[in-house]
Design a protein around this motif. Structure first.
Motif, short mmCIF file in Angstrom:
data_model
loop_
_atom_site.label_atom_id
_atom_site.label_comp_id
_atom_site.label_asym_id
_atom_site.label_seq_id
_atom_site.Cartn_x
_atom_site.Cartn_y
_atom_site.Cartn_z
N PHE A 88 11.58 81.30 46.27
CA PHE A 88 10.35 81.47 47.05
C PHE A 88 9.52 80.19 47.09
O PHE A 88 8.76 79.97 48.04
N SER A 89 9.64 79.35 46.06
CA SER A 89 8.84 78.12 46.00
C SER A 89 9.29 77.08 47.02
O SER A 89 8.58 76.10 47.26
N GLN A 90 10.44 77.29 47.65
CA GLN A 90 10.90 76.34 48.66
C GLN A 90 10.08 76.47 49.95
O GLN A 90 10.13 75.59 50.80
N ASN A 91 9.35 77.56 50.09
CA ASN A 91 8.46 77.73 51.24
C ASN A 91 7.22 76.86 51.02
O ASN A 91 6.40 77.14 50.15
N ARG A 92 7.06 75.81 51.80
CA ARG A 92 5.97 74.87 51.59
C ARG A 92 4.59 75.47 51.87
O ARG A 92 3.57 74.87 51.53
N ASP A 97 2.48 77.66 42.04
CA ASP A 97 1.69 78.48 41.13
C ASP A 97 1.35 79.83 41.74
O ASP A 97 1.20 80.83 41.02
N SER A 98 1.23 79.89 43.08
CA SER A 98 0.94 81.17 43.73
C SER A 98 2.13 82.12 43.60
O SER A 98 1.97 83.32 43.30
N ILE A 99 3.33 81.60 43.82
CA ILE A 99 4.54 82.42 43.69
C ILE A 99 4.68 82.92 42.25
O ILE A 99 4.98 84.09 42.00
N ILE A 100 4.44 82.02 41.30
CA ILE A 100 4.54 82.38 39.89
C ILE A 100 3.55 83.49 39.55
O ILE A 100 3.88 84.47 38.87
N GLY A 101 2.32 83.34 40.04
CA GLY A 101 1.30 84.33 39.76
C GLY A 101 1.66 85.72 40.26
O GLY A 101 1.45 86.72 39.57
N VAL A 102 2.26 85.79 41.45
CA VAL A 102 2.63 87.08 42.03
C VAL A 102 3.79 87.72 41.27
O VAL A 102 3.72 88.87 40.82
N LEU A 103 4.88 86.96 41.10
CA LEU A 103 6.11 87.54 40.55
C LEU A 103 6.02 87.84 39.05
O LEU A 103 6.46 88.89 38.59
N ASP A 183 15.14 72.39 39.38
CA ASP A 183 14.01 73.30 39.12
C ASP A 183 14.52 74.61 38.54
O ASP A 183 13.96 75.14 37.58
N LEU A 184 15.58 75.12 39.14
CA LEU A 184 16.13 76.39 38.70
C LEU A 184 16.62 76.31 37.26
O LEU A 184 16.33 77.19 36.44
N VAL A 185 17.34 75.25 36.94
CA VAL A 185 17.84 75.07 35.57
C VAL A 185 16.68 74.95 34.59
O VAL A 185 16.70 75.54 33.50
N LEU A 186 15.64 74.19 34.97
CA LEU A 186 14.49 74.02 34.08
C LEU A 186 13.77 75.34 33.85
O LEU A 186 13.37 75.65 32.73
N TYR A 187 13.61 76.14 34.91
CA TYR A 187 12.99 77.45 34.76
C TYR A 187 13.79 78.32 33.79
O TYR A 187 13.23 79.03 32.95
N VAL A 188 15.10 78.27 33.93
CA VAL A 188 15.95 79.08 33.07
C VAL A 188 15.83 78.62 31.62
O VAL A 188 15.75 79.44 30.69
#
Length: 318
Positions: A88-92, A97-103, A183-188
């Motif tokens: 979802f963060s790929q949507n500019r 932080d908004s995506i993180i807050g929601v999910l 990014d994905l690996v770092l999140y994991v």
């Protein structure tokens, strides 16, 4: 307060077998979080540490309800949510932080609903929120050790790439660096570090293990390699001291470890050799203005000053 010798005697006491297990998990969690936390602090993404703690909650709740492995359940939930955030963060149009807050808040709410269906709801919720380090089974000790080792191996393998995207994401993207996958690996990795720390410190306080040791190390050095060595050392030492104090005075273990970390951070804030308030005041009194020099000769990210993103980015792709 008991003496260190008495504490060591208790650690070796077969009737207190949970105590050395608690120490081992606390130290391992602190070391892993200290290393991962350097990227979290460097990238200014402290919010994600708190958010990931929320994200793993439904997995922990499901594992608890079905009597499964908490580390595995939390990891699966956190990784799934991390993948969604990365996508979802790929949507500019919306910032990360908004995506993180929601999910992540939605995930935490789901976890509360799930665990409310389990017997002893209040006690279970308290265990997840504030940790339960004295009740860790042997199986979780091995899972934490193996998971922590895997996280550290991946970190060391992708260190240059993580530094590059942490310091200058847009330049990294322009250079063809796979920012999305990194990014994905770092999140994991952040997720796994949080999961193995939840039993030690709880969901509420786990952010302290990620951020405070790395932030303290950042005050003590301008070099990323030194910072990544100091942060796990600070975290592991605080875990040892925190467990010792909590065992001596019957304090909550997680809260005590966090308070020890905070005390170390405040000490560095005031007395760090170059960045401490006292050191700066002394320098000003002597009529000198001291600061980090970004012009350096080394180009290895292990020794590169953190204030020089261009050189780290270039070295990462040599």
């Amino acid at each position: 307060m008991m003496s260190p010798i008495e504490f060591l005697t208790d650690l070796l006491n077969p009737d207190l077998a949970f105590l050395p297990k608690a120490l081992a998990v606390a130290v391992m969690s602190s070391i892993v979080c200290g290393v991962i936390g350097c990227y979290v602090v460097l990238r200014g993404m402290a919010f994600i540490g708190d958010a990931v703690a929320h994200a793993v909650f439904p997995g922990l709740a499901i594992a608890f309800v079905v009597s499964g492995n908490l580390v595995l359940g939390g990891s699966l939930a956190g990784v799934c949510t991390a993948v969604l955030v990365a996508v979802f963060s790929q949507n500019r149009r919306l910032k990360e932080d908004s995506i993180i807050g929601v999910l992540f808040v939605a995930a935490f709410a789901l976890g509360v609903v799930i665990i409310s269906q389990a017997p002893g709801y209040a006690g279970s919720l308290q265990q997840f929120l504030f940790g339960s380090i004295t009740g860790i089974p042997d199986s979780d000790l091995y899972v934490v050790g193996i998971t922590g080792l895997v996280v550290l191996l991946v970190v060391f393998g992708l260190h240059k790439e993580f530094v590059t995207i942490s310091l200058d994401r847009e330049s990294a993207r322009a250079m063809g660096v796979p920012v999305f996958w990194l990014d994905l690996v770092l999140y994991v990795l952040v997720t796994l570090a949080v999961v193995i720390s939840v039993q030690t410190i709880g969901n509420i306080l786990v952010l302290a293990l990620l951020v405070t040791p790395a932030a303290t190390a950042r005050l003590l050095t301008d070099r990323l390699g030194v910072m990544m060595a100091l942060a796990p050392l600070i975290g592991g030492s605080a875990a040892l001291v925190g467990l010792y104090v909590s065992w001596s005075w019957d304090f909550p273990t997680g809260g005590t470890i966090v308070l020890v970390l905070t005390a170390v951070f405040l000490t560095a804030w005031f007395f760090a050799p170059r960045q401490g308030l006292v050191s700066k005041a002394v320098a000003r009194a002597r009529g000198h203005v001291r600061g980090a020099d970004p012009a350096v000769e080394a180009v290895d990210p292990a020794t590169e000053p953190i204030s020089s993103p261009e050189r780290v980015s270039q070295e990462a792709h040599v």
